[in-house]
Design a protein around this motif. Sequence first.
Motif, short mmCIF file in Angstrom:
data_model
loop_
_atom_site.label_atom_id
_atom_site.label_comp_id
_atom_site.label_asym_id
_atom_site.label_seq_id
_atom_site.Cartn_x
_atom_site.Cartn_y
_atom_site.Cartn_z
N ALA A 284 0.81 -1.21 0.00
CA ALA A 284 0.00 0.00 0.00
C ALA A 284 0.85 1.26 0.00
N GLY B 93 -0.62 3.96 1.33
CA GLY B 93 -1.07 4.56 2.58
C GLY B 93 -2.26 5.48 2.43
N ASP B 94 -2.56 5.87 1.18
CA ASP B 94 -3.69 6.78 0.96
C ASP B 94 -4.93 6.05 0.43
N GLU B 95 -4.86 4.74 0.27
CA GLU B 95 -5.99 3.98 -0.22
C GLU B 95 -7.13 3.96 0.82
N THR B 96 -8.35 3.82 0.35
CA THR B 96 -9.50 3.75 1.25
C THR B 96 -9.76 2.31 1.67
N ILE C 4 -14.34 5.29 6.92
CA ILE C 4 -13.21 5.04 6.02
C ILE C 4 -11.93 5.02 6.83
N ASP C 5 -11.16 3.95 6.65
CA ASP C 5 -9.85 3.82 7.27
C ASP C 5 -8.82 3.78 6.14
N HIS C 6 -7.54 3.73 6.52
CA HIS C 6 -6.47 3.68 5.52
C HIS C 6 -5.39 2.71 5.98
N ARG D 115 -6.51 -5.40 -3.08
CA ARG D 115 -7.31 -4.25 -3.45
C ARG D 115 -7.97 -4.46 -4.80
N GLY E 164 -10.66 0.44 -3.85
CA GLY E 164 -9.89 0.59 -2.62
C GLY E 164 -9.40 -0.75 -2.10
N ARG F 162 -6.94 -5.85 4.46
CA ARG F 162 -5.72 -5.26 5.00
C ARG F 162 -4.78 -6.32 5.57
N CYS G 258 -12.72 -5.67 4.14
CA CYS G 258 -13.61 -4.51 4.16
C CYS G 258 -15.07 -4.98 4.17
#
Length: 221
Positions: free
Chosen positions: A124, A126-129, A140-142, A151, A155, A159, A166
Amino acid sequence: MIEDIWVDPAVSALRPDFAVLAMGVYGLRNGPTDDRSRAWLAAAAQDAVAGDHPKVEAWREAYRAFGTKPQRTRPSVDALVRRMPLPEINLVVDAYNAVSVRHGLPIGGEDLAHYEGTARLVRAGGDETFEVIDKGEPAIDHPEAGEVVWRDDRGVTCRRWNWRQCVRTRITEETVDALFLLERLEPMSMEELKAAGEELTALLEQVTPGIRVESRVVSAS
């Protein structure tokens, strides 16, 4: 869908032994847990790998490789083998959880009706939803930068490799078409990975006779 799935070289560099059996299953008629799937879960709990099995430890090592402490955010199979009796979710999820603990194999399930674009395993930015439920409300987390994530075009769908899915793509009782990701590290053999896929197919055929299944192994090579 299955033909386009890929693993980023940055992930393969962490674990060159990684391979994923991707299975597209179409025409499911899912439903709530019943006596049949309770029997699957009970039998799998009896046959489950131990928490200190080398196949489970391999996943802890993989998490450490990208900077995550597996004691805090456990690989999915590690969390499952510690959680007995196995949770009752729905027929399809019960099926793949049973296969997971028996083989020491992380398995993810995605509802293709809510999937956008191609599945890929990447590190990642780090800016992905990452869509979650927080205190009963959508949020929404990241991911962290460098974290290994699954992904799609919208998004992050899972994780920390296979730690948490998700809410958008999780399998529900309404799921008809699904993607299953069976993730292998050594010392699991490719033959056992294939056998686990066949076992999952057999259980899903009990849920819904006549399903259509396509599969493909994706690896560093």
